[in-house]
Write a protein that holds these residues in place. Structure first.
Motif, PDB file in Angstrom:
ATOM      1  N   ILE A   7       0.835  -1.202   0.000  1.00 24.55           N
ATOM      2  CA  ILE A   7       0.000   0.000   0.000  1.00 24.55           C
ATOM      3  C   ILE A   7       0.873   1.257   0.000  1.00 24.55           C
ATOM      4  N   LYS A   8       1.930   1.267   0.780  1.00 21.05           N
ATOM      5  CA  LYS A   8       2.825   2.427   0.841  1.00 21.05           C
ATOM      6  C   LYS A   8       3.603   2.643  -0.453  1.00 21.05           C
ATOM      7  N   ALA A   9       3.842   1.566  -1.207  1.00 20.93           N
ATOM      8  CA  ALA A   9       4.641   1.653  -2.432  1.00 20.93           C
ATOM      9  C   ALA A   9       3.808   2.038  -3.663  1.00 20.93           C
ATOM     10  N   ARG A  10       2.525   2.164  -3.515  1.00 22.46           N
ATOM     11  CA  ARG A  10       1.658   2.498  -4.645  1.00 22.46           C
ATOM     12  C   ARG A  10       1.964   3.877  -5.199  1.00 22.46           C
ATOM     13  N   PRO A  11       1.632   4.132  -6.446  1.00 24.63           N
ATOM     14  CA  PRO A  11       0.969   3.275  -7.430  1.00 24.63           C
ATOM     15  C   PRO A  11       1.982   2.475  -8.252  1.00 24.63           C
ATOM     16  N   PHE A  12       1.495   1.407  -8.820  1.00 21.36           N
ATOM     17  CA  PHE A  12       2.291   0.563  -9.704  1.00 21.36           C
ATOM     18  C   PHE A  12       1.772   0.752 -11.123  1.00 21.36           C
ATOM     19  N   GLN A  13       2.686   0.943 -12.051  1.00 19.63           N
ATOM     20  CA  GLN A  13       2.310   1.074 -13.459  1.00 19.63           C
ATOM     21  C   GLN A  13       2.234  -0.298 -14.124  1.00 19.63           C
ATOM     22  N   LYS A  14       3.102  -1.210 -13.666  1.00 14.80           N
ATOM     23  CA  LYS A  14       3.156  -2.571 -14.189  1.00 14.80           C
ATOM     24  C   LYS A  14       3.187  -3.533 -13.008  1.00 14.80           C
ATOM     25  N   ILE A  15       2.659  -4.719 -13.201  1.00 18.22           N
ATOM     26  CA  ILE A  15       2.621  -5.710 -12.125  1.00 18.22           C
ATOM     27  C   ILE A  15       4.032  -6.045 -11.648  1.00 18.22           C
ATOM     28  N   GLN A  16       5.001  -6.064 -12.548  1.00 17.30           N
ATOM     29  CA  GLN A  16       6.372  -6.417 -12.189  1.00 17.30           C
ATOM     30  C   GLN A  16       6.977  -5.464 -11.159  1.00 17.30           C
ATOM     31  N   GLU A  17       6.466  -4.255 -11.064  1.00 13.12           N
ATOM     32  CA  GLU A  17       6.988  -3.278 -10.106  1.00 13.12           C
ATOM     33  C   GLU A  17       6.771  -3.709  -8.658  1.00 13.12           C
ATOM     34  N   ILE A  18       5.884  -4.648  -8.434  1.00 15.42           N
ATOM     35  CA  ILE A  18       5.619  -5.138  -7.080  1.00 15.42           C
ATOM     36  C   ILE A  18       6.874  -5.744  -6.466  1.00 15.42           C
TER      37      ILE A  18
END
Length: 65
Positions: free
Chosen positions: A28-39
């Protein structure tokens, strides 16, 4: 799946195998993600957890069919 990662609550995220409350909060703190791989940039999300997230996403798609 990307929508879940960007908008899901901690409770939603803990529904994914391998995501506990602490990791859900980090996502939640790392959001937003542009691509799933960014997780994978989130601490504690390595290859194994990323694979589980993808499997969860596939199960969501399969359940809609």
């Amino acid at each position: 799946l990307l929508d879940l990662l960007n908008r899901g609550t901690a409770r939603d995220l803990t529904g994914i195998n391998g995501i506990a409350t602490t990791r859900a909060e980090a996502i939640i703190k790392a959001r937003p993600f542009q691509k799933i791989q960014e997780i994978t940039r989130v601490p504690g999300v390595g290859k194994a957890t990323f694979s589980r997230i993808l499997e969860y996403g596939k199960s969501l798609t399969a359940s809609k069919s």
